[in-house]
Design an enzyme around this catalytic site. Structure first.
Site, mmCIF file in Angstrom:
data_model
loop_
_atom_site.group_PDB
_atom_site.id
_atom_site.type_symbol
_atom_site.label_atom_id
_atom_site.label_comp_id
_atom_site.label_asym_id
_atom_site.label_seq_id
_atom_site.Cartn_x
_atom_site.Cartn_y
_atom_site.Cartn_z
ATOM 1 N N THR A 80 0.523 -1.200 0.103
ATOM 2 C CA THR A 80 -0.146 0.244 0.409
ATOM 3 C C THR A 80 0.646 1.306 -0.246
ATOM 4 O OG1 THR A 80 -0.965 1.152 1.431
ATOM 5 C CG2 THR A 80 -0.458 -0.419 2.370
ATOM 6 N N TYR A 106 -1.875 -0.374 11.019
ATOM 7 C CA TYR A 106 -1.935 -0.534 9.193
ATOM 8 C C TYR A 106 -0.515 -0.222 8.761
ATOM 9 C CZ TYR A 106 -3.548 -1.043 4.219
ATOM 10 O OH TYR A 106 -3.926 -1.031 3.539
ATOM 11 N N GLU A 144 0.387 3.579 1.615
ATOM 12 C CA GLU A 144 0.131 4.510 3.326
ATOM 13 C C GLU A 144 1.449 3.331 3.731
ATOM 14 O OE1 GLU A 144 -1.959 5.232 5.954
ATOM 15 O OE2 GLU A 144 -2.661 5.979 4.671
ATOM 16 N N LYS A 200 1.878 -3.936 7.342
ATOM 17 C CA LYS A 200 1.976 -3.628 5.983
ATOM 18 C C LYS A 200 3.347 -3.717 5.611
ATOM 19 C CE LYS A 200 -2.348 -4.009 4.010
ATOM 20 N NZ LYS A 200 -2.335 -5.260 2.815
HETATM 21 P P1 NAP Z 1 -11.528 -4.476 2.059
HETATM 22 O O1 NAP Z 1 -13.298 -4.444 0.836
HETATM 23 O O2 NAP Z 1 -11.438 -4.271 3.715
HETATM 24 O O3 NAP Z 1 -11.475 -6.201 1.960
HETATM 25 C C1 NAP Z 1 -10.616 -6.864 3.313
HETATM 26 C C2 NAP Z 1 -10.480 -8.490 2.734
HETATM 27 O O4 NAP Z 1 -10.204 -9.127 3.837
HETATM 28 C C3 NAP Z 1 -12.218 -9.078 3.303
HETATM 29 O O5 NAP Z 1 -12.898 -9.911 2.675
HETATM 30 C C4 NAP Z 1 -12.077 -9.281 4.459
HETATM 31 O O6 NAP Z 1 -12.968 -9.942 4.943
HETATM 32 C C5 NAP Z 1 -10.870 -10.337 4.737
HETATM 33 N N1 NAP Z 1 -10.911 -10.337 5.940
HETATM 34 C C6 NAP Z 1 -10.062 -10.060 7.002
HETATM 35 N N2 NAP Z 1 -9.987 -10.061 7.977
HETATM 36 C C7 NAP Z 1 -9.781 -11.075 7.210
HETATM 37 C C8 NAP Z 1 -9.298 -12.498 8.052
HETATM 38 N N3 NAP Z 1 -8.320 -11.767 9.437
HETATM 39 N N4 NAP Z 1 -9.049 -13.723 7.549
HETATM 40 C C9 NAP Z 1 -9.574 -13.636 6.269
HETATM 41 N N5 NAP Z 1 -10.050 -12.408 5.556
HETATM 42 C C10 NAP Z 1 -10.071 -10.870 6.015
HETATM 43 O O7 NAP Z 1 -9.987 -3.932 1.301
HETATM 44 P P2 NAP Z 1 -9.769 -4.305 -0.621
HETATM 45 O O8 NAP Z 1 -10.360 -2.626 -1.073
HETATM 46 O O9 NAP Z 1 -10.819 -5.010 -0.653
HETATM 47 O O10 NAP Z 1 -8.524 -4.193 0.040
HETATM 48 C C11 NAP Z 1 -7.377 -5.259 -0.883
HETATM 49 C C12 NAP Z 1 -6.353 -4.946 -0.124
HETATM 50 O O11 NAP Z 1 -5.472 -3.649 -0.824
HETATM 51 C C13 NAP Z 1 -6.131 -5.453 1.256
HETATM 52 O O12 NAP Z 1 -5.435 -5.648 1.996
HETATM 53 C C14 NAP Z 1 -5.563 -3.341 1.592
HETATM 54 O O13 NAP Z 1 -5.278 -3.242 2.940
HETATM 55 C C15 NAP Z 1 -4.954 -3.019 0.426
HETATM 56 N N6 NAP Z 1 -4.724 -1.916 -0.477
HETATM 57 C C16 NAP Z 1 -6.174 -1.232 -0.589
HETATM 58 C C17 NAP Z 1 -6.285 -0.031 -1.070
HETATM 59 C C18 NAP Z 1 -7.394 0.789 -1.665
HETATM 60 O O14 NAP Z 1 -7.795 1.087 -1.649
HETATM 61 N N7 NAP Z 1 -8.625 -0.095 -1.556
HETATM 62 C C19 NAP Z 1 -4.951 0.566 -1.401
HETATM 63 C C20 NAP Z 1 -3.375 -0.291 -1.199
HETATM 64 C C21 NAP Z 1 -3.910 -1.256 -0.422
HETATM 65 P P3 NAP Z 1 -14.672 -9.430 5.425
HETATM 66 O O15 NAP Z 1 -15.311 -9.498 3.958
HETATM 67 O O16 NAP Z 1 -14.936 -10.754 5.980
HETATM 68 O O17 NAP Z 1 -14.621 -8.363 5.934
HETATM 69 O O1 G4F Z 2 -10.894 6.538 2.937
HETATM 70 P P1 G4F Z 2 -9.449 6.438 4.021
HETATM 71 O O2 G4F Z 2 -10.014 5.911 5.115
HETATM 72 O O3 G4F Z 2 -8.662 5.990 3.500
HETATM 73 P P2 G4F Z 2 -6.861 5.683 3.407
HETATM 74 O O4 G4F Z 2 -5.857 6.024 5.027
HETATM 75 O O5 G4F Z 2 -5.847 6.334 2.765
HETATM 76 O O6 G4F Z 2 -6.549 3.947 3.579
HETATM 77 C C1 G4F Z 2 -7.281 3.596 1.949
HETATM 78 O O7 G4F Z 2 -6.315 3.666 1.334
HETATM 79 C C2 G4F Z 2 -5.231 3.193 1.447
HETATM 80 C C3 G4F Z 2 -4.432 3.028 0.068
HETATM 81 O O8 G4F Z 2 -2.999 4.847 0.548
HETATM 82 C C4 G4F Z 2 -4.692 1.669 1.577
HETATM 83 F F1 G4F Z 2 -4.598 0.659 2.340
HETATM 84 C C5 G4F Z 2 -5.888 1.440 3.263
HETATM 85 O O9 G4F Z 2 -6.546 0.304 3.294
HETATM 86 C C6 G4F Z 2 -7.541 2.097 2.603
HETATM 87 O O10 G4F Z 2 -7.705 1.584 1.443
HETATM 88 O O11 G4F Z 2 -9.049 8.493 4.537
HETATM 89 C C7 G4F Z 2 -8.683 8.186 3.686
HETATM 90 C C8 G4F Z 2 -8.467 10.543 4.119
HETATM 91 C C9 G4F Z 2 -7.900 10.198 5.288
HETATM 92 O O12 G4F Z 2 -6.674 10.814 5.226
HETATM 93 C C10 G4F Z 2 -8.380 10.624 6.457
HETATM 94 O O13 G4F Z 2 -8.453 10.981 7.773
HETATM 95 O O14 G4F Z 2 -9.640 10.908 4.187
HETATM 96 C C11 G4F Z 2 -9.331 11.549 6.091
HETATM 97 N N1 G4F Z 2 -10.527 11.338 6.331
HETATM 98 C C12 G4F Z 2 -11.578 12.657 5.986
HETATM 99 N N2 G4F Z 2 -12.767 12.634 6.986
HETATM 100 C C13 G4F Z 2 -11.607 10.824 6.389
HETATM 101 C C14 G4F Z 2 -12.645 11.146 7.016
HETATM 102 N N3 G4F Z 2 -11.768 9.231 6.506
HETATM 103 C C15 G4F Z 2 -12.561 8.234 6.735
HETATM 104 N N4 G4F Z 2 -12.483 7.385 6.581
HETATM 105 N N5 G4F Z 2 -13.968 8.707 7.423
HETATM 106 C C16 G4F Z 2 -13.757 10.255 6.944
HETATM 107 O O15 G4F Z 2 -15.461 10.452 7.884
#
Ligand code: NAP
Ligand code: G4F
Length: 352
Positions: free
Chosen positions: A127, A151, A129, A155
């Protein structure tokens, strides 16, 4: 027929990756954790597909992880499972480390103990992050890391464990360092989806306003559907390498809110001292308050600015995202305007 194991198959990326791999004629296995209520809603459309099999397991349980690898002997593993919410990781640091750090170790060891080091390719969902308090702008595969949350630290462990298993055991183990990617399947408590569902509720007369945290943080937001194509391409290379996937554009939370309201012909004006909790967003036409600041949504340590340089992915993978910020916001708002009218929406939002 190639076999792929997806952990985190019930999540946002799990949905799009399952769709992609089934279209590519893979046999897809999904590791699904036990939940007291159904957690497969995102992949319901594929549940009857003959090439999809769900298996019960949990990333915190090495026995189930190893058994699933032994039973499926996959050609490719996409390790997407994680406690993926940065803000919540401050409240659950130990659990986050268990799943997001040790979970990866468990999977890599399961590959080794089943003697699949040379047979199974491994993708780790790393990520942006990791860059945290960024050391350079934009961020590339070479930018030093400075994680800012439990987190991101978990990671970081997984990132280096993946590199280590590649170097130590010659495994095809890779990191996709993905910047934020969003979609109508994004979890409701991430900021983009929180904004688009709330804007949808406002335009449908279901609420008057919503609250938000830090307006100033900037993210490089892309479209999740395109990012899973990048994951797949990373595993199809001749040799394992780590890649940044990003759009190369950055926008603030404030800009996301403005763009989301623009989609429904509302112009937002900001009133009150900028950056203070008194600041609010009002409808420029009638001065109605639509957005308020909630100090509880701020994080103990913030990542202020993320913007990725995905030149390597373009060069080696031929991967380049087409959907940029404005189109992404439109896709999400348009979807959610209809979505919040569904009867189960009221239940879903209270569960979030
Ligand atoms: P997400 O929607 O939160 O999905 C997370 C998945 O992990 C869900 O299927 C969840 O299951 C499963 N999970 C959580 N804890 C688990 C456990 N203990 N054992 C087995 N499964 C478990 O995340 P996403 O946005 O699809 O992201 C996919 C991956 O990419 C994650 O690792 C995230 O950290 C990483 N990532 C995401 C982004 C982004 O912007 N989306 C960016 C960079 C990296 P449940 O449905 O049961 O909760
Ligand atoms: O949408 P966020 O919670 O995503 P964040 O923290 O960027 O993390 C996501 O992206 C990562 C990749 O860079 C992944 F690794 C991670 O698993 C996840 O998918 O927050 C984005 C920004 C932050 O700066 C947060 O402080 O939005 C700001 N924010 C402001 N108000 C908020 C809110 N975030 C959330 N969730 N809720 C709010 O009300």
């Amino acid at each position: 027929m190639k076999k792929a194991l997806i952990t985190g198959i019930t999540g946002q990326d799990g949905h799009y990756l399952t769709d992609l791999l089934l279209q590519k004629n893979y046999k897809v296995y999904g590791l699904v954790r036990r939940n007291s209520s159904p957690n497969t809603h995102r992949i319901n459309a594929f549940l009857n597909h003959p090439n999809l099999t769900l298996l019960s397991g949990d990333m915190s349980d090495s026995i189930s992880v190893s058994r699933i690898v032994a039973d499926t002997r996959p050609d490719e593993i996409y390790n997407l499972a994680a406690m993926s919410h940065v803000g919540l990781s401050f409240n659950q640091p130990e659990y986050t480390a268990d799943v997001d750090a040790l979970g990866t170790l468990r999977m890599l060891e399961a590959i080794r103990s089943n003697k699949l080091e040379k047979a199974t390719r491994f993708y780790q969902a790393s990520t942006s992050e990791l860059f945290g308090k960024v050391q350079e702008v934009p961020q590339t595969e070479k930018t030093p890391f400075h994680p800012r949350s439990p987190y991101a630290i978990a990671k970081l462990y997984s990132y280096w464990t993946t590199v280590n298993y590649r170097e130590a055991y010659g495994m095809f183990a890779t990191n996709g360092i993905l910047f934020n990617h969003e979609s109508p399947h994004r979890g409701l408590n991430f900021v983009t989806r929180k904004i688009t569902t709330n804007v949808a509720e406002i335009v449908n007369g279901m609420r008057s306003h919503f609250t938000i945290g830090n307006l100033e943080s900037k993210r490089d937001w892309g479209y999740a559907k395109e990012y899973v194509e990048g994951m797949w391409r990373i595993l199809q290379q001749d040799s394992p390498k780590d890649f940044v996937l990003a759009t190369g554009e950055t926008h603030s939370v404030r800009e996301f809110i403005e763009a989301a309201f623009e989609c429904v012909d509302i112009k937002i004006e900001w009133k009150g001292p900028k950056g203070s909790v008194e600041e609010c967003g009002v409808n420029a036409k009638n001065n109605e308050v639509l957005v308020k600041i909630d100090p509880q949504q701020f994080r103990p340590a913030e990542v202020d600015l993320l913007i990725g340089d995905a030149s390597l992915a373009k060069k080696d993978l031929g991967w380049e995202p087409k959907v940029k910020f404005q189109e992404l916001v439109e896709i999400m708002v348009k979807h959610d305007i209809e979505y919040v009218k569904q009867p189960y929406w009221q239940v879903e939002k209270t569960l979030c």
